[in-house]
Design an enzyme around this catalytic site. Structure first.
Site, PDB file in Angstrom:
ATOM      1  N   HIS A  19       0.864  -1.190   0.000  1.00 24.33           N
ATOM      2  CA  HIS A  19       0.000   0.000   0.000  1.00 24.33           C
ATOM      3  C   HIS A  19       0.896   1.233   0.000  1.00 24.33           C
ATOM      4  O   HIS A  19       1.321   1.708   1.053  1.00 24.33           O
ATOM      5  CB  HIS A  19      -0.924  -0.019   1.231  1.00 24.33           C
ATOM      6  CG  HIS A  19      -1.964   1.076   1.232  1.00 24.33           C
ATOM      7  ND1 HIS A  19      -3.131   0.978   1.970  1.00 24.33           N
ATOM      8  CD2 HIS A  19      -2.013   2.278   0.609  1.00 24.33           C
ATOM      9  CE1 HIS A  19      -3.848   2.078   1.795  1.00 24.33           C
ATOM     10  NE2 HIS A  19      -3.180   2.895   0.983  1.00 24.33           N
ATOM     11  N   HIS A  21       1.342   4.778  -2.696  1.00 31.15           N
ATOM     12  CA  HIS A  21       0.904   5.495  -3.902  1.00 31.15           C
ATOM     13  C   HIS A  21       2.091   6.216  -4.525  1.00 31.15           C
ATOM     14  O   HIS A  21       2.777   6.976  -3.829  1.00 31.15           O
ATOM     15  CB  HIS A  21      -0.172   6.517  -3.548  1.00 31.15           C
ATOM     16  CG  HIS A  21      -1.374   5.925  -2.889  1.00 31.15           C
ATOM     17  ND1 HIS A  21      -2.547   5.676  -3.563  1.00 31.15           N
ATOM     18  CD2 HIS A  21      -1.589   5.506  -1.606  1.00 31.15           C
ATOM     19  CE1 HIS A  21      -3.442   5.157  -2.735  1.00 31.15           C
ATOM     20  NE2 HIS A  21      -2.884   5.039  -1.535  1.00 31.15           N
ATOM     21  N   GLU A 200     -11.395   3.287   5.996  1.00 28.90           N
ATOM     22  CA  GLU A 200     -10.291   4.170   6.409  1.00 28.90           C
ATOM     23  C   GLU A 200     -10.863   5.248   7.332  1.00 28.90           C
ATOM     24  O   GLU A 200     -10.561   5.261   8.517  1.00 28.90           O
ATOM     25  CB  GLU A 200      -9.614   4.801   5.176  1.00 28.90           C
ATOM     26  CG  GLU A 200      -8.499   5.772   5.508  1.00 28.90           C
ATOM     27  CD  GLU A 200      -7.932   6.473   4.264  1.00 28.90           C
ATOM     28  OE1 GLU A 200      -8.549   6.423   3.189  1.00 28.90           O
ATOM     29  OE2 GLU A 200      -6.854   7.101   4.392  1.00 28.90           O
TER      30      GLU A 200
HETATM   31  N1  HPA Z   1      -6.790   7.196   1.118  1.00 29.52           N
HETATM   32  C1  HPA Z   1      -7.512   7.778   0.159  1.00 29.52           C
HETATM   33  N2  HPA Z   1      -6.946   8.295  -0.904  1.00 29.52           N
HETATM   34  C2  HPA Z   1      -5.622   8.253  -1.017  1.00 29.52           C
HETATM   35  C3  HPA Z   1      -4.835   7.688  -0.057  1.00 29.52           C
HETATM   36  C4  HPA Z   1      -5.443   7.088   1.051  1.00 29.52           C
HETATM   37  O1  HPA Z   1      -4.806   6.474   1.900  1.00 29.52           O
HETATM   38  N3  HPA Z   1      -3.548   7.814  -0.439  1.00 29.52           N
HETATM   39  C5  HPA Z   1      -3.579   8.432  -1.620  1.00 29.52           C
HETATM   40  N4  HPA Z   1      -4.830   8.705  -1.981  1.00 29.52           N
HETATM   41 ZN    ZN Z   2      -3.775   4.753   0.318  1.00 31.11          ZN
END
Ligand code: HPA
Ligand code: ZN
Length: 348
Positions: A19, A21, A200
């Site tokens: 995980h 980005h 989240e």
């Molecule tokens: N959550 C939502 N959007 C995102 C995240 C995340 O952890 N990281 C990058 N874009």
């Molecule tokens: Zn993320």
């Protein structure tokens, strides 16, 4: 007997990251340079101030600014390659990295430009550096189900040696996750792996939707999982991995005051395959090694548990079985060499 985990040892421990980005892994200094080149104005030109946020919405608005600085295939090549370099410095040997074209295609950058740059950056890094990186195409949830289907269509035609699957990110509150059922079904039909950011800062019901109605094989974050004991039991039984990002949940989603209060330790105690990840190491200025150090300190985990977390990353990955076995053998040998170097007893 257990062995205390020192910071220097944890930094060098071989790791898997599932995980992370690519845009959120970009270095502030790189973004400042690219923004200047493309005439994009930023909220601050001080690299220490550029990435300041206190919740997910604010974080995503800065994410938008970062993405506005990414225009050419070379830009995407650079951030992908640098993300791999920074991963290597944190001990990442294998990574499945997200890229999110939704943020730039609405600014007029073709998805093919994004792929050309990101894939070439990752391919070069895999060749030059001690890392194996693969990619996951994340669609933007708020852009809606038609965008999701379009992104699956794009993903289905990309080089499967690098592109493993499809995911989804951005805001969670107010989004009907079940609306993406057709996109995930199409992804499954195309033989793409599937994951989604869920639970989240949104409810455990979004995690239930992910595994029951979207056919997701992993859940990104899953912070709220333990709110639903029945779902927790199912996730344990089916060994559906969570890609947990404890520091991100503190500083981005702001759903917990510190890592010690994060449910990761309780999730693991209950048998959830909860892995440890950084999420956006550039924007958070905290890499996966920092994350391992924070987790060990917060829960008093010994070295044995941290080695197990690293191995759990292999199990949770989308590597084929023989790839998992090879990586496991390599990690176990590296654990032994690191222990010997630190004068520690062998792992049992
Ligand atoms: N959550 C939502 N959007 C995102 C995240 C995340 O952890 N990281 C990058 N874009
Ligand atoms: Zn993320």
């Amino acid at each position: 007997m257990t062995t205390p985990a020192t910071e220097s040892h944890l930094r060098r421990l071989p790791k898997v990251e599932l995980h992370c980005h690519v845009e959120g892994a970009a270095r502030a200094t790189t973004i400042l340079e690219l923004a200047a080149r493309h005439g994009v104005s930023l909220p601050s030109v001080d690299p220490d101030e550029l990435f300041a946020f206190t919740d997910l919405n604010q974080f995503l608005s800065i994410y938008d600014v970062i993405c506005a600085s990414l225009r050419t295939a070379d830009d995407f090549h650079r951030i992908a390659y640098e993300a791999c370099e920074d991963g290597v410095a944190a001990g990442v040997r294998y990574r499945e990295m997200f890229f999110s074209p939704g943020f730039v295609i609405r600014l007029g950058v073709p998805v093919q430009t994004v792929w050309e740059g990101v894939s070439a950056g990752v391919r070069d890094a895999n060749h030059d550096l001690d890392i194996e990186c693969r990619l996951i195409l994340d669609f933007d949830k708020p852009t809606g189900p038609a965008h999701a289907l379009e992104m699956v269509d794009v993903a289905a035609r990309l080089d499967r040696d690098l592109l493993l699957g499809i995911g989804a990110d951005s805001v969670e509150r107010g989004i009907d996750h079940r609306a993406f059922a057709a996109a995930f079904a199409a992804a499954a039909h195309e033989g793409l792996h599937r994951t989604i950011h869920a639970g989240e800062d949104g409810p455990a019901d979004n995690i239930a939707a992910a595994v029951h109605e979207l056919g997701c094989e992993r859940v990104d974050h899953g912070f709220r999982l333990l709110d639903d004991p029945e779902l927790t039991a199912e996730i344990v039984d089916r060994r559906i991995p969570l890609t947990v990002c404890p520091t991100s949940n503190v500083v981005i989603a702001n759903v917990v005051p510190d890592v010690a209060s994060h449910p990761l330790a309780e999730q693991r105690r209950r048998g959830v395959l909860a892995t440890v990840n950084s999420d956006d190491p550039g924007m958070m200025r905290a890499d996966l090694a920092d994350e391992y150090v924070a987790v060990a300190a917060a829960y008093g985990y010994p070295l044995e548990e941290m080695e197990q977390i690293s191995l759990d990353g292999i199990e949770a990955s989308w590597l084929p079985d023989d790839g998992k076995a090879a990586l496991r053998s390599r990690f176990v040998a590296e654990f032994a060499a690191l222990r010997a170097e630190h004068g520690l007893p062998a792992r049992r």
